[in-house]
Design a protein around this motif. Structure first.
Motif, short mmCIF file in Angstrom:
data_model
loop_
_atom_site.label_atom_id
_atom_site.label_comp_id
_atom_site.label_asym_id
_atom_site.label_seq_id
_atom_site.Cartn_x
_atom_site.Cartn_y
_atom_site.Cartn_z
N GLN A 16 0.78 -1.22 0.22
CA GLN A 16 0.01 0.07 -0.14
C GLN A 16 0.88 1.22 -0.04
N PHE A 17 1.89 1.21 0.79
CA PHE A 17 2.90 2.33 1.04
C PHE A 17 3.40 2.68 -0.45
N THR A 18 3.98 2.03 -1.30
CA THR A 18 4.57 1.89 -2.31
C THR A 18 3.69 2.28 -3.42
N ARG A 19 2.53 1.80 -3.28
CA ARG A 19 1.51 2.09 -4.31
C ARG A 19 0.95 3.62 -4.12
N VAL A 20 0.93 3.94 -2.95
CA VAL A 20 0.48 5.47 -2.94
C VAL A 20 1.63 6.57 -3.39
N TYR A 21 2.97 5.94 -2.81
CA TYR A 21 4.14 6.98 -3.29
C TYR A 21 4.14 6.92 -4.97
N GLN A 22 3.75 5.66 -5.60
CA GLN A 22 3.80 5.93 -7.12
C GLN A 22 2.68 6.67 -7.70
N GLN A 23 1.63 6.58 -6.98
CA GLN A 23 0.28 7.40 -7.28
C GLN A 23 0.53 9.00 -7.12
N GLN A 24 1.36 9.33 -6.05
CA GLN A 24 1.79 10.82 -5.99
C GLN A 24 2.66 11.35 -6.86
N ILE A 25 3.40 10.32 -7.18
CA ILE A 25 4.40 11.06 -8.36
C ILE A 25 3.72 10.98 -9.78
N THR A 26 2.99 10.00 -9.96
CA THR A 26 2.01 10.17 -11.12
C THR A 26 1.32 11.37 -11.09
N GLU A 27 0.63 11.88 -10.14
CA GLU A 27 -0.20 13.20 -10.13
C GLU A 27 0.57 14.27 -10.12
N LEU A 28 2.12 14.27 -9.94
CA LEU A 28 3.08 15.44 -10.03
C LEU A 28 3.11 15.33 -11.71
N ILE A 29 3.52 14.29 -12.24
CA ILE A 29 3.64 14.05 -13.63
C ILE A 29 2.52 14.61 -14.39
N GLN A 30 1.33 14.09 -14.05
CA GLN A 30 0.08 14.41 -14.71
C GLN A 30 -0.34 15.81 -14.52
N SER A 31 -0.10 16.52 -13.47
CA SER A 31 -0.04 18.03 -13.42
C SER A 31 0.84 18.70 -14.36
N ILE A 32 2.03 18.10 -14.48
CA ILE A 32 3.01 18.99 -15.46
C ILE A 32 2.44 18.64 -16.95
#
Length: 193
Positions: free
Chosen positions: A122-138
């Protein structure tokens, strides 16, 4: 009355994070940790709990620092393509000053522990999702500015970029042919066209 702590908790946690990052969870002994942290086992247990609790705290510290670093890098880039390139090059060359063969502590955890530990999954899934959201925003900003096509589907592309970055992080642990890695990065960037 309890004795005051004779060590800096943040420095000790940072030292533990470094040991876990270099050796992995399983290969890190309590002696490795106490030596690097400059504390005795009773202090480790009373302050951080058991090895797993200490690892969770160290992993959280790593993720917090990593996300802040990535966000700063992405937001400082002059364009969406430049931001994605900076992100991927950071994975390859370890732009944060760390050795690329160490990989990413969160990715290492994903490989070592997540397959058999739901909490770390769960922790690593959330971490990946947070990075994905940063990239998506860009990517969304790149669409708004006209740099990227309006038809580009930012959520899927952001996921593809992060999944590629995870693969790059794992690959860098084996000291690959850097030319091949750089070519792969350039191919990923072509997805933005």
């Amino acid at each position: 009355m309890a004795r005051p702590r004779e060590f800096d908790e943040h420095q000790a946690l940072t030292a533990a994070m470094q040991v876990f990052w270099e050796k992995g969870y399983e290969a890190t002994s309590l002696s490795d940790l106490t030596s690097a942290m400059g504390i005795q086992r009773p202090s480790l247990y009373s302050t951080f709990g058991d090895k797993e609790s200490l690892f969770q705290a160290a992993l959280s510290l790593y993720a917090e620092r990593s996300l802040a670093f990535i966000q700063k890098k992405l937001e400082s880039a002059p364009s969406a393509k430049a931001a994605v390139l900076l992100y991927l090059q950071g994975v390859v060359s370890s732009a944060d000053g760390h050795r690329p063969e160490l990989g990413c502590l969160c990715v290492n955890t994903m490989v070592e522990l997540a397959p058999h530990h739901q909490g770390f999954t769960q922790f690593t899934r959330v971490y990946q999702q947070q990075i994905t959201e940063l990239i998506q925003s860009i990517l969304e900003k790149g669409k708004q500015s006209g740099e990227l096509s309006e038809t580009l589907y930012a959520p899927a592309l952001a996921s593809a970029i992060v999944i590629s970055a995870v693969g790059l992080a794992v690959t860098m642990k084996s000291n690959p042919d850097i030319t091949l890695v750089e070519q792969a990065v350039q191919q990923i960037i072509l997805l933005l066209d």
